[in-house]
Structure formats: structure tokens, C-alpha cells
Design an enzyme around this catalytic site. Structure first.
Site, PDB file in Angstrom:
ATOM      1  CG  ASP A 145      -4.025   1.742   2.544  1.00  0.00           C
ATOM      2  OD1 ASP A 145      -4.974   2.505   2.817  1.00  0.00           O
ATOM      3  OD2 ASP A 145      -2.890   2.159   2.285  1.00  0.00           O
ATOM      4  CD  GLU A 198      -1.952  10.122   2.546  1.00  0.00           C
ATOM      5  OE1 GLU A 198      -1.786  10.891   1.590  1.00  0.00           O
ATOM      6  OE2 GLU A 198      -2.218   8.920   2.394  1.00  0.00           O
ATOM      7  CG  HIS A 235      -3.809   4.905   4.853  1.00  0.00           C
ATOM      8  ND1 HIS A 235      -4.226   4.990   3.533  1.00  0.00           N
ATOM      9  CD2 HIS A 235      -3.091   6.016   5.103  1.00  0.00           C
ATOM     10  CE1 HIS A 235      -3.763   6.118   3.001  1.00  0.00           C
ATOM     11  NE2 HIS A 235      -3.081   6.770   3.944  1.00  0.00           N
ATOM     12  CE1 TYR A 270       6.319   8.271  -2.167  1.00  0.00           C
ATOM     13  CE2 TYR A 270       3.958   8.523  -2.517  1.00  0.00           C
ATOM     14  CZ  TYR A 270       5.028   8.368  -1.662  1.00  0.00           C
ATOM     15  OH  TYR A 270       4.811   8.302  -0.313  1.00  0.00           O
ATOM     16  CD  GLU A 305      -3.381   4.586  -4.626  1.00  0.00           C
ATOM     17  OE1 GLU A 305      -2.322   4.302  -5.227  1.00  0.00           O
ATOM     18  OE2 GLU A 305      -3.412   5.309  -3.598  1.00  0.00           O
ATOM     19  NE  ARG A 326      -4.375   2.306  -0.765  1.00  0.00           N
ATOM     20  CZ  ARG A 326      -3.435   3.247  -0.656  1.00  0.00           C
ATOM     21  NH1 ARG A 326      -2.210   3.050  -1.150  1.00  0.00           N
ATOM     22  NH2 ARG A 326      -3.701   4.373  -0.031  1.00  0.00           N
ATOM     23  CD1 TRP A 363       5.278  10.234   3.893  1.00  0.00           C
ATOM     24  CD2 TRP A 363       4.197  10.747   2.005  1.00  0.00           C
ATOM     25  NE1 TRP A 363       4.021  10.657   4.247  1.00  0.00           N
ATOM     26  CE2 TRP A 363       3.335  10.978   3.103  1.00  0.00           C
ATOM     27  CE3 TRP A 363       3.727  10.981   0.702  1.00  0.00           C
ATOM     28  CZ2 TRP A 363       2.036  11.456   2.935  1.00  0.00           C
ATOM     29  CZ3 TRP A 363       2.424  11.460   0.528  1.00  0.00           C
ATOM     30  CH2 TRP A 363       1.596  11.687   1.638  1.00  0.00           C
TER      31      TRP A 363
HETATM   32  C1  ACM Z   1       2.029   7.934   1.563  1.00  0.00           C
HETATM   33  O1  ACM Z   1       2.266   8.091   0.366  1.00  0.00           O
HETATM   34  N1  ACM Z   1       0.836   8.181   2.068  1.00  0.00           N
HETATM   35  C2  ACM Z   1       3.057   7.467   2.468  1.00  0.00           C
END
Ligand code: ACM
Length: 556
Positions: free
Chosen positions: A177, A330, A248, A421, A473, A148, A396
Site C-alpha cells: 500500500d 481507490e 495505493h 470492516y 491504520e 499500514r 466492499w
Molecule cells: C478498500 O477498502 N479500499 C478496499
């Protein structure tokens, strides 16, 4: 100076001290030569003392340092004794000796973390002490998202040193990503020619109206990667690369449009993504895509060699070096639902649905890696639709994935977003820069427990350890990363290393007392941590939109 972080298993303080002088010698016995080189270098920089090689501990003067392997200790276990005969650090392997050497540096005081002596007349002393210590978990990890926002190589080497100072031993490098591809792959030059930069970048949360209207990018050459891996290995840190598939992946698709779902979107018009969130443009589940990523992984395996396991204690260990992280998180299925190609593949394979298609995709690479003596690790989504035996899971989305994985016999790294996180804000106040997600204070992280109580002892044995994740990010430079990571990484390190009691019984006051000394170490290291009183004026980001919604999904 005995305010150690992470706290050792046992520490008995004596009343004297060992003074290091220009005559003090450092003896690195067989198998500890690399640790000796590291210790001499950092202490020589900080103190100006040469610490010449001694043949053995100087027991007449009692002012030397000895490094020795004691095969009776576990590999990462160490014993540090400072008394009238000098300082002796014994470890079960070079790794154990190295962690003992890190403790020795803490015992010398914060200026031992500087890179040149301050020029004042001062003494350097190690208090008399006996420390016995070993880690609670084998996997003590930090994820760095260099996709990112790119972190130049020098910054990665610095993070490795900061990890070592906190006895962390796995660097999970999130290399690809939607917003960037950061590793040179020789057979696919466009991955970095096109995929390693974007024309502009959203500033703040994706709903923010602001753009940084300048190109952002960068990547590691293959020699940069080799250097990072070797530098980490010298510090007994393993680097686990992540190539995120099948979601991603917009940066890769921008470079090679045939990787995308060309029968659904005009992938040739895609660029490296310049904003945040969950991206619909995912890889096409075709044979061509599989072959392409096998080609990527062939180069990745060369760059991240697996420990042979046959090495002597003198060869730096590279923990978990056989693991390759393939993401799997995701991955929206809308394009696969709309794609005739993807639907045909589901039919050919006799699969139930798109989730099963993803499981097939990940399973292909689990087999491919296993055939090469490697192990796949992925985010907990890879459990959906069944997972190949031997694959490991990064849990996660809370603990649930990790619990399910451990019960199904998979190894687990616990990194729940609700707790560790580190992009999430660390205070509820209005001054936090670009506040997102949950409020997780230093104390919250200190009370994080990686092993959920519902696991049996045998299932709990599947928990390899724990990892803090740094998604970037809203962290565009080193100062922003430092602010989010510190001081919370110190609390995390103690959770990963020290034998702490249950969360409610943890002695936060004692941890905070030791943090007072630790902040001075971080100062000497030049770490731009969040002060306990809140951000400094230049650490604030007034006017930048975050997503400070307690309880809401924190995805940017
Ligand atoms: C994640 O936070 N998408 C692994």
C-alpha cells in the site's frame, strides 16, 4: 462444553462422556496424518497427555480418538461421534476432519486452548455427542492489512491459528500500500530496502495533529512467506496475496520513482507515505510499469503455488490458492488526466477515458494471470469499464458491486464495508479507541447476511463466500488488532459457516449464551478482545482523534 462457535448444523447430546487419559490413543487413518499431528500437538501441549498412535480405535477401553476420511461426505463436511466406543471424527477430506478436530478441541473446554497444562489434577472429557456439520460458504475469509502497520511473522501465524479455531479458511494478505511494501521481491530489492519502512506515522485519523516520531516498518522474506503459506495449508487455510495496483502504490513509487507519473509530479521526491487517506500518487500506465509488475508477480506466483487439484486427500488443501488479488480500488485519476503519457496511451488504445484506462491496466493482468492458470480477484472498482471473464470481485462498497458482478457472471466475495470492516468502531460510546466509521456491534455482525435477497438462486451461486476486513491504520500492534477483531470475528465465523436464518430471525440470545463459553476460550488463547462491558482501561485511547461520523465515507 457443547456451546460451540460456529454452531454446527446438528448436535445431539448424549449423557455420558469419553475420558481422555494417559492411556488414550489417537489413530489417524490414511489421509488424516497431518490432522493427527496437529491434534496430538495441541492436545499434548494443553493436557500433557501423550495420545500415542493407536492402530485403530480402542473399542475395549473406549477412550481413544479416531480420525478417518469418509468419501461419502463433502470435502469440508464432518461427523463427530463421541460415545462408549470413543471419539470418532470422520470428514470428506482432511479438511473436513480438521474442522471436526477443531470442534473436538472446543468440546474439551477452554483449557484445551492453553500451551501447557496448569498442573492441577484434572480430568479431560469429551461429552457424548453426535455432531453433523458442514460449512455454508466455501470462502470464509479474513483480510489482514499488514501494509499500514506491519504485523511480524509470528503475529500472522497466530492469526492463522485463530482463524482455524473459528473454521475460517482464506487469509487475504494485503501486502502492499502507500504506507509500506511488505514482501521481498528479489529482482527489485528497493521495494523493501526503501518501501518497507517510513520515518514517522500519523497517529489517529489524518486530521489528528499527532505523529509517532519513530520509524515503522518490516517485511516478510521469501522464506517467511513460504512458511506462512505452508503453516496455513497445514490448517487447511489458503493465503491469497494482494499486490494493490494501480492506486495505493506510493511505497513502490518511492522505491522506483519511474513507476509514477513522472511528467506530472517529481516522483523522485516521494517517500513512503506517513499518513492516511486516498493517495493521488498512482502508477503510470506505461509498458515499463506493466513489465515491472509482471516481474513482481512472477515471484509472487512462485511463493503462492496453485493447488494442482490432483492431490490426494492427505495433501493439505489450499483453498482458492489460484487467486491473486490485484486491488484496483481507490485509484484517483487526476494524474492520468494531467499526464501527456497517460493521455497518449488512452489515444493509442482508443479508450474512452481514464476509467477505461484503468480497466485496460487491470485487464492486462487478468489475461497475464489467466495465461498462467491463475485467477485475478480485485475490489469492486475493477467492474468499472468492463472486466475479463473469469476474474472475481471483492464487494466492499456495499452489496452493489457484488450484485452487479454476480449478474455479469463473476464470482464474488462479499465484504461490504457497512457490515464487516472490523476497523470500524464496535460501540457508540465515547470510550472506543480511535473510533472510526460506522458503529457495528457484535450483534450487527451476527445479523450480517452475505447473500443479498435480490439475487436469483443462480446468481447467489456466484457468491463464493464472505470475508471480514481488518484495515490497520489505527491498529499499531497486536493488542489493537485483537480488540477490533474480537469478539466480532466469532459472530462473523458463524455467519460464514453456519446455516443461519434470515437476519431478523437470528437467535442472538443463544449466540450470546454460547459466547460466554467462547470468551473463556479466547482468554486461554490470550486474545485481547473487547469485553462486553467495554474497553479495559488500557484498551482506551483518550485524546486520539477518530472519525466517528455515522453514514460518512469511512476512508481515513
Ligand atoms: C478498500 O477498502 N479500499 C478496499
Amino acid at each position: 462444553m457443547t456451546e460451540l462457535i460456529p454452531a454446527p448444523r446438528s448436535l445431539v447430546a448424549g449423557s455420558g462422556e469419553v475420558r481422555l487419559t494417559a492411556h488414550s490413543r489417537l489413530h489417524a487413518a490414511a489421509g488424516t496424518e497431518g490432522v493427527g499431528r496437529w491434534l496430538r500437538t495441541v492436545l499434548w501441549q494443553a493436557t500433557g497427555l501423550p495420545l500415542h498412535e493407536g492402530r485403530e480405535l480402542d473399542d475395549t477401553e473406549g477412550d481413544g480418538i479416531g480420525l478417518v476420511i469418509d468419501p461419502g461426505l463433502a470435502p469440508e463436511e464432518y461427523r463427530l461421534v463421541s460415545d462408549r466406543s470413543g471419539v470418532l471424527v470422520e470428514g470428506g477430506s482432511a479438511a473436513g476432519v480438521f474442522w471436526g478436530a477443531q470442534t473436538l478441541r472446543q468440546l474439551l473446554g477452554p483449557d484445551a486452548y492453553r500451551r501447557a497444562p496448569l498442573g492441577r489434577d484434572r480430568t479431560w472429557a469429551v461429552p457424548h455427542v453426535r455432531i453433523e456439520d458442514a460449512p455454508r460458504f466455501r470462502w470464509r475469509g479474513l483480510l489482514l492489512d499488514v501494509a499500514r502497520h506491519f504485523m511480524p511473522k509470528e503475529g500472522v501465524l497466530r492469526q492463522i491459528d485463530l482463524m482455524a479455531a473459528h473454521k475460517l479458511n482464506v487469509l487475504h494478505l494485503h501486502l502492499t500500500d502507500d504506507q509500506g511494501w511488505r514482501i521481498e521481491i528479489r529482482r527489485y530489492p528497493r521495494l523493501t530496502e526503501v518501501g518497507a519502512w517510513r520515518a514517522r506515522t500519523k497517529i489517529g485519523h489524518r486530521a489528528s495533529p499527532l505523529w509517532e516520531d519513530k520509524p515503522h516498518g518490516g517485511y516478510y522474506t521469501q522464506d517467511d512467506i513460504r512458511e506462512i503459506v505452508a503453516y496455513a495449508a497445514e490448517r487447511h487455510i489458503g493465503v491469497v496475496p494482494e499486490i494493490d495496483v494501480p492506486g495505493h502504490s506510493q511505497a513502490a513509487i518511492a522505491a522506483y520513482p519511474e513507476l509514477g507519473n513522472t511528467d506530472v509530479v517529481d516522483t523522485a521526491s516521494l517517500t513512503v507515505w506517513d499518513t492516511w487517506g486516498i493517495n493521488p500518487n498512482v502508477l503510470a500506465p506505461t509498458d515499463e510499469t506493466l513489465r515491472f509488475y509482471e516481474g513482481v508477480l512472477e515471484e509472487v506466483l512462485e511463493l503462492f503455488p496453485a493447488d494442482t487439484g490432483a492431490s490426494s486427500p492427505a495433501v493439505p488443501s489450499t483453498p482458492f490458492s489460484g487467486f491473486v488479488h490485484l486491488g484496483g480500488d481507490e485509484c484517483p485519476k487526476d494524474q492520468w488526466r494531467a499526464s501527456a503519457t497517460a493521455q497518449r496511451r488512452i489515444g493509442e488504445l482508443g479508450l474512452k477515458d481514464e476509467d477505461a484506462l484503468q480497466a485496460w491496466f487491470i485487464g492486462h493482468f487478468a489475461d497475464w494471470l489467466a495465461a498462467r492458470g491463475r485467477r485475478l480477484i480485485g475490489w469492486d472498482e475493477i467492474l468499472e469499464g468492463g472486466l475479463a471473464p473469469g476474474a472475481a470481485v471483492s464487494s466492499w462498497r456495499g452489496y452493489a458491486g457484488g450484485i452487479a458482478a454476480a449478474r455479469a457472471g463473476h464470482d464474488v466475495v462479499m465484504c461490504p464495508e457497512q457490515q464487516v470492516y472490523l476497523d470500524h468502531r464496535q460501540d457508540a460510546g465515547p470510550d472506543e479507541p480511535v473510533p472510526i466509521g460506522y458503529v457495528r456491534t457484535l450483534e450487527d455482525v451476527y445479523r450480517f447476511e452475505p447473500v443479498p435477497p435480490e439475487l436469483t438462486a443462480e446468481e447467489a451461486g456466484r457468491v463464493l463466500g464472505t470475508q471480514a476486513n481488518v484495515w490497520t491504520e489505527v491498529m499499531e500492534d497486536q493488542g489493537r488488532v485483537d480488540y477490533q477483531v474480537f469478539p466480532r470475528l466469532a459472530a462473523f465465523a458463524e455467519v460464514a459457516w453456519s446455516p443461519l436464518p434470515a437476519p431478523a430471525e437470528r437467535d442472538v440470545a443463544d449466540f450470546e449464551r454460547r459466547m460466554t463459553a467462547h470468551y473463556r476460550r479466547l482468554d486461554a488463547l490470550g486474545v485481547a478482545y473487547r469485553p462486553p462491558t467495554g474497553p479495559l482501561p488500557w484498551q482506551k485511547r483518550p485524546g486520539l482523534l477518530g472519525r466517528p461520523i455515522e453514514g460518512a465515507p469511512p476512508n481515513l
